[in-house]
Design a protein around this motif. Structure first.
Motif, mmCIF file in Angstrom:
data_model
loop_
_atom_site.group_PDB
_atom_site.id
_atom_site.type_symbol
_atom_site.label_atom_id
_atom_site.label_comp_id
_atom_site.label_asym_id
_atom_site.label_seq_id
_atom_site.Cartn_x
_atom_site.Cartn_y
_atom_site.Cartn_z
ATOM 1 N N TYR A 2 -25.264 24.453 64.204
ATOM 2 C CA TYR A 2 -25.957 23.409 64.958
ATOM 3 C C TYR A 2 -24.950 22.528 65.701
ATOM 4 C CZ TYR A 2 -30.042 24.715 62.207
ATOM 5 O OH TYR A 2 -31.073 25.408 61.621
ATOM 6 N N PRO A 3 -25.097 22.392 67.011
ATOM 7 C CA PRO A 3 -24.141 21.601 67.797
ATOM 8 C C PRO A 3 -24.267 20.108 67.508
ATOM 9 C CG PRO A 3 -25.946 22.360 69.192
ATOM 10 C CD PRO A 3 -26.115 23.043 67.872
ATOM 11 N N GLY A 4 -23.108 19.466 67.405
ATOM 12 C CA GLY A 4 -23.054 18.021 67.245
ATOM 13 C C GLY A 4 -23.356 17.519 65.853
ATOM 14 N N VAL A 5 -23.564 18.416 64.900
ATOM 15 C CA VAL A 5 -23.997 18.028 63.555
ATOM 16 C C VAL A 5 -22.851 18.245 62.567
ATOM 17 C CG1 VAL A 5 -25.730 18.422 61.756
ATOM 18 C CG2 VAL A 5 -26.350 18.637 64.155
ATOM 19 N N ARG A 6 -22.795 17.389 61.581
ATOM 20 C CA ARG A 6 -21.706 17.449 60.601
ATOM 21 C C ARG A 6 -22.112 18.290 59.391
ATOM 22 N NH1 ARG A 6 -19.539 11.165 61.631
ATOM 23 N NH2 ARG A 6 -19.565 11.408 63.913
ATOM 24 N N HIS A 7 -21.867 17.819 58.191
ATOM 25 C CA HIS A 7 -21.923 18.691 57.019
ATOM 26 C C HIS A 7 -23.336 18.985 56.521
ATOM 27 C CE1 HIS A 7 -20.354 20.770 53.576
ATOM 28 N NE2 HIS A 7 -20.732 19.842 52.706
ATOM 29 N N GLU A 8 -24.157 17.962 56.378
ATOM 30 C CA GLU A 8 -25.454 18.140 55.724
ATOM 31 C C GLU A 8 -26.541 18.437 56.750
ATOM 32 O OE1 GLU A 8 -26.313 14.968 52.992
ATOM 33 O OE2 GLU A 8 -24.763 15.655 51.594
ATOM 34 N N VAL A 9 -26.530 19.633 57.283
ATOM 35 C CA VAL A 9 -27.542 20.004 58.281
ATOM 36 C C VAL A 9 -28.941 19.971 57.682
ATOM 37 C CG1 VAL A 9 -25.932 21.379 59.649
ATOM 38 C CG2 VAL A 9 -27.215 22.489 57.803
ATOM 39 N N HIS A 10 -29.056 20.117 56.369
ATOM 40 C CA HIS A 10 -30.362 20.096 55.713
ATOM 41 C C HIS A 10 -30.883 18.676 55.504
ATOM 42 C CE1 HIS A 10 -27.364 19.577 52.615
ATOM 43 N NE2 HIS A 10 -28.287 19.131 51.783
ATOM 44 N N ASN A 11 -30.049 17.668 55.722
ATOM 45 C CA ASN A 11 -30.471 16.277 55.578
ATOM 46 C C ASN A 11 -30.504 15.519 56.899
ATOM 47 O OD1 ASN A 11 -31.092 16.054 52.853
ATOM 48 N ND2 ASN A 11 -28.973 15.671 52.254
ATOM 49 N N GLU A 12 -29.806 16.005 57.918
ATOM 50 C CA GLU A 12 -29.817 15.334 59.217
ATOM 51 C C GLU A 12 -31.246 15.311 59.777
ATOM 52 O OE1 GLU A 12 -27.642 13.734 60.879
ATOM 53 O OE2 GLU A 12 -25.618 14.572 60.635
ATOM 54 N N PRO A 13 -31.754 14.147 60.201
ATOM 55 C CA PRO A 13 -33.121 14.087 60.732
ATOM 56 C C PRO A 13 -33.360 15.044 61.892
ATOM 57 C CG PRO A 13 -32.317 11.877 60.283
ATOM 58 C CD PRO A 13 -31.142 12.800 60.098
ATOM 59 N N GLY A 14 -32.354 15.263 62.724
ATOM 60 C CA GLY A 14 -32.542 16.107 63.888
ATOM 61 C C GLY A 14 -32.567 17.593 63.606
#
Length: 315
Positions: free
Chosen positions: A283-295
């Motif tokens: 996922y572009p622009g996203v850090r470690h916790e992709v499962h918790n990021e709102p986007g």
């Protein structure tokens, strides 16, 4: 939903592992085992657990030795005893056996995040795991700290000493997490790498069951490095069944995944070793916790549910 507590003695002979089996009201179609990451605990996955329950899955998860409620009960944080790499793998196999006892005939999916992705890969290599699908999120691969920076000889010396249960020297800790903040600006907090969303980072920092700042013992760090080597070694690729459905998830601003490159590296090695049912999302622009990021959270949950469908349908 029904909730069953699962407790058992850790393979370290010291801790009582605290685990939970979540089962939907209707008969479940599959079991998903969630393996949490370093310094956190399994209830940080409640949003994902709820989505899986709604999709008809039973979910099982525990708090590893030195973590979460298990550490709250023992009073020992950041340590899993001697041979930590083997301890955490053995404990997840024990948890799996308990879940299979309740749901013996269901497809079984293993999902691990970060350190949990290392544990999950080591579990998947074991023939008794009998997995129907494997999900790897925030995959620990290409980590500069382990592959280039850490002084392995110095770590082995302190981990093999009478002081092995004491906190690892700060210099070695700095080497382990080398480069984790360098892309996030001079004012970045110590866990800015966890997520782009400030609320996710704040939650990570204030959760008393999380305790990411707890000192790690020298023997734990040695086990962490050993497990990383095992998860990223050639045996991982040769041990997996060629037709096992695999999902790899990462953010391209995540140092744990070498900013996305680690995820592609593992996917390419899987392809080269004959594995064809591999799906990778970075996922572009996203850090470690992709499962918790709102986007990205909803998309990640749908990816994991689709992985379950691949396991249920045998493809």
């Amino acid at each position: 939903m029904s909730l069953r507590e699962i407790t058992f003695t850790s393979a370290n002979g010291r801790d009582t592992i605290q685990g939970w089996l979540y089962t939907p009201a209707a008969p479940p179609r599959a079991v998903v085992q969630i393996v949490h990451g370093l310094g956190e605990h399994s209830r940080r996955y409640l949003h994902l657990i709820s989505a899986l329950l709604d999709a008809g899955c039973a979910v099982v998860a525990d708090d590893h030795a030195g973590h979460g409620r298990t550490a709250m009960e023992s009073g020992i944080w950041g340590d899993a005893g001697d041979d930590a790499a083997d301890v955490v793998v053995a404990d997840e196999l024990t948890l799996q056996a308990a879940a299979r006892e309740q749901h013996p005939d269901l497809p079984y999916v293993l999902f691990g995040h970060s350190w949990g992705s290392m544990i999950a890969r080591a579990v998947a290599m074991r023939p008794e795991a009998r997995l129907d699908a494997l999900g790897l999120c925030g995959i620990a691969a290409g980590m500069r700290g382990i592959e280039q920076s850490i002084d392995r000889a110095a770590l082995a010396e302190v981990a093999g000493s009478p002081q092995s249960a004491e906190p690892v020297p700060g210099e070695l800790m700095g080497q382990l997490f080398d480069g984790f903040l360098e892309r996030f600006g001079e004012d970045a907090g110590p866990t800015a790498w966890v997520a782009l969303d400030a609320d996710v980072v704040a939650d990570h920092g204030i959760d008393p069951f999380n305790n990411f700042g707890a000192p790690l013992s020298a023997r734990f760090v040695q086990g962490f490095v050993d497990l990383y080597d095992r998860a990223n070694g050639e045996d991982f690729y040769t041990a997996l069944p060629a037709d096992l459905p695999i999902l790899i998830l990462a953010g391209d601003q995540d140092p744990v995944t070498a900013y996305g490159e680690g995820a592609y590296h593992v996917a390419n090695r899987l392809w080269d070793s004959g594995h064809r049912d591999v799906r990778t999302r970075v996922y572009p622009g996203v850090r470690h916790e992709v499962h918790n990021e709102p986007g990205t959270r909803a998309d990640v949950e749908q990816e994991i549910i689709a992985l379950v469908e691949r396991a249920v349908n045998g493809s």
